[in-house]
Design an enzyme around this catalytic site. Structure first.
Site, short mmCIF file in Angstrom:
data_model
loop_
_atom_site.label_atom_id
_atom_site.label_comp_id
_atom_site.label_asym_id
_atom_site.label_seq_id
_atom_site.Cartn_x
_atom_site.Cartn_y
_atom_site.Cartn_z
N ASP A 43 0.83 -1.20 0.00
CA ASP A 43 0.00 0.00 0.00
C ASP A 43 0.87 1.25 0.00
O ASP A 43 1.68 1.45 0.90
CB ASP A 43 -0.90 0.00 1.24
N TYR A 48 2.94 9.91 -0.49
CA TYR A 48 4.06 9.30 0.22
C TYR A 48 5.39 9.54 -0.50
O TYR A 48 6.46 9.32 0.09
CB TYR A 48 3.87 7.79 0.37
N LYS A 73 -2.99 5.88 -3.90
CA LYS A 73 -4.07 6.81 -3.59
C LYS A 73 -3.83 8.14 -4.29
O LYS A 73 -2.68 8.60 -4.37
CB LYS A 73 -4.17 7.04 -2.08
N HIS A 106 -7.80 9.75 -1.59
CA HIS A 106 -7.10 9.75 -0.31
C HIS A 106 -7.79 10.55 0.80
O HIS A 106 -7.63 10.22 1.98
CB HIS A 106 -5.68 10.30 -0.52
#
Length: 282
Positions: A43, A48, A73, A106
């Site tokens: 994930d 990120y 996401k 998200h």
């Protein structure tokens, strides 16, 4: 590995490896180590900033692509129909994949409708196998499905012994929306790994607090996302299918609900403003 069947028939491993807050320089090796430990569900997210490294980890893991379930996401700066499509193409490129197993919206802000239509289109084209949301209330998640073509396949929300979200989980599951838990260990807050209730239950089964929490979530039908850069912890977090919690255990864990504040409150204007201002360039 135990799987959960999503409402469109796609199967997702019940345990996933999350890469939030893993520095890009460490992500490739962390993904390789997680896959070696037995994880088949990875994930990540645009925000990120490590999709490229996740893709490298997948490529160099030695495990066939079709054996892995990969989630990313869409971040808020890419919300809206056209912007979401462009960002999906960039994510596919960074991950170096022909398709992504699941893509989530998200945050529950901004143009979720336009973003959702983009996800529906990419799913219909076979570029995404499952689509869903993250941090949405049950009402917001179901709203997307009722007024569009596809009901979300999943909703990824904060769930841990201090924030058990019992009503939200029940409401989502009643609508056929799978629930994923982020921060299942509460990011270590409130000294969770030394919590006397969880420690006592773990001692009874010869398991760690993390294993007790993971087992508790899986028994609720919740997909668990855990993060660690240590191979021994990765293996430990997967080793939860050889015991079961008693009703007494679950009753004791239930008493922990609400004993520590949520990590993020998505219903505040302060959080909305913070998220809206967060730009990644991804």
């Amino acid at each position: 590995m135990q799987n959960i069947t999503l409402n469109n028939g796609v199967q997702i491993p019940a345990l996933g490896f999350g890469v939030f807050q893993i520095p890009p320089a460490e992500t490739e090796q962390a993904v390789i180590a997680a896959i070696k430990a037995g994880y088949r569900h990875i994930d990540t997210a645009q925000v990120y900033m490590n999709e490229t490294e996740v893709g490298l980890g997948i490529k160099n893991s030695g495990v066939a692509r079709e054996e892995l379930f990969v989630t990313t996401k869409i971040w808020v700066e890419n919300f809206g129909y056209e912007a979401a499509k462009a960002s999906l193409d960039r994510s596919l490129g960074r991950l170096n994949l022909d398709y992504i197993d699941m893509v989530l919206i998200h945050q529950p802000y901004g143009d979720s409708y336009g973003t959702w239509r983009a996800l529906e289109e990419y799913q219909a084209a076979g570029k995404i196998r499952a689509i869903g949301v993250s941090n949405f209330s049950p009402v917001r998640a179901v709203d997307l499905g009722l007024f569009n073509k596809v009901m979300p396949q999943a909703n990824q929300i904060e769930i841990n012994p201090f924030q058990q979200k019992t009503e939200a989980v029940a409401a989502l599951q009643a609508e056929g929306i799978a629930v994923e838990a982020w921060a299942p260990f509460a990011e270590g807050k409130n000294d969770i790994f030394h919590n006397p209730v969880l420690s006592k239950i773990g001692a009874k089964y010869g398991k760690s607090v993390a294993q007790v929490i993971t087992r508790w979530l899986v028994e609720r039908g919740i997909i668990v996302l855990a993060k660690s850069t240590k191979p021994e912890r990765m293996a430990e977090n997967l080793n939860i299918f050889d015991f079961a919690l008693s009703d007494e255990d679950k009753a004791e864990i239930a008493k922990l609900d609400g004993t520590f504040a949520a990590i993020v409150n998505h219903d505040t204007t302060d959080n909305l403003k913070r998220i809206a201002a967060w730009k990644t360039g991804q």
